[in-house]
Design a protein around this motif. Structure first.
Motif, short mmCIF file in Angstrom:
data_model
loop_
_atom_site.label_atom_id
_atom_site.label_comp_id
_atom_site.label_asym_id
_atom_site.label_seq_id
_atom_site.Cartn_x
_atom_site.Cartn_y
_atom_site.Cartn_z
N SER A 183 80.79 -28.65 47.53
CA SER A 183 80.43 -28.41 46.03
C SER A 183 79.12 -28.10 45.86
O SER A 183 78.82 -26.98 45.15
N TYR A 184 78.07 -28.55 46.41
CA TYR A 184 76.63 -28.14 46.41
C TYR A 184 76.39 -26.75 46.95
O TYR A 184 75.93 -25.77 46.40
N MET A 185 77.25 -26.37 48.14
CA MET A 185 77.14 -24.88 48.37
C MET A 185 77.80 -24.02 47.74
O MET A 185 77.19 -22.91 47.52
N LEU A 186 78.89 -24.51 46.92
CA LEU A 186 79.40 -23.39 46.04
C LEU A 186 78.37 -23.22 44.72
O LEU A 186 78.42 -22.20 44.25
N LEU A 187 77.68 -24.26 44.53
CA LEU A 187 76.73 -24.23 43.35
C LEU A 187 75.62 -23.42 43.60
O LEU A 187 75.09 -22.37 42.83
N VAL A 188 75.13 -23.39 45.06
CA VAL A 188 74.21 -22.78 45.63
C VAL A 188 74.70 -21.06 45.59
O VAL A 188 73.81 -20.11 45.07
#
Length: 183
Positions: free
Chosen positions: A49-54
């Motif tokens: 999810s963090y990678m998608l936010l980035v």
């Protein structure tokens, strides 16, 4: 030109006083935090999810930079002006007004998207926001270029402009915990 250089120099000098290493170290010691920067990065990069936010924030930043630097020049290059109620705007002035419209509608958009984030799933809202932004860009490219289409695009994009910030901020807080100053 020299005024900008002097202003930049002043900003650098004033930033020296913002060194808060001691406060950060004291807060870390008080909270028992032993995580290193490398460990924090590894933890963050391990979250899908963090990678998608980035990736989403990269797209958002690209839009912000691209529109901010190229929209006024594009309008000016195409020679799109406006004459309404006896007021005439040159293409360059219309380009400036379009950025102003983005900023004006951004205020309302940020507040509304933030409010929606308290009631609905933030990841779903981010998805909707990015999809709407894509539709606005496609509509602008597909529509005949006119002063009306420029201002409609600017207003719609402004509404979607930085609504990503409160939603992303809240999601990062949920994933990794909120930072209560000093942190």
């Amino acid at each position: 030109m020299w005024a900008l250089v002097a202003l930049a120099g002043l900003m650098v000098i004033l930033a020296i006083g913002l060194n808060d290493r001691q406060q950060i170290a004291a807060a870390k010691k008080a909270s028992g935090g032993t995580q290193t920067s490398g460990q924090a990065m590894a933890e963050a990069l391990g979250h899908r999810s963090y990678m998608l936010l980035v990736i989403g924030f990269f797209v958002c930043g690209f839009h912000v930079a691209f529109v901010g630097s190229h929209l006024p020049a594009y309008i000016s290059d195409k020679g799109i002006g406006l004459s309404l109620f006896g007021v005439t705007l040159s293409p360059t002035e219309l380009g400036g007004w379009s950025i102003g419209m983005v900023g004006l509608f951004n205020i309302a958009g940020s507040v509304i998207w933030s409010g929606l984030g308290t009631r609905y799933q933030r990841k779903t809202l981010l998805t909707v926001l990015y999809l709407m932004r894509s539709v606005v860009f496609l509509a602008f490219v597909a529509a005949p270029l006119s002063a009306a289409s420029v201002l409609a695009f600017a207003g719609a994009l402004g509404f979607l402009w930085l609504g990503t910030v409160p939603l992303t901020n809240a999601l990062v807080g949920i994933m990794f915990g909120r930072c209560i100053p000093p942190c």
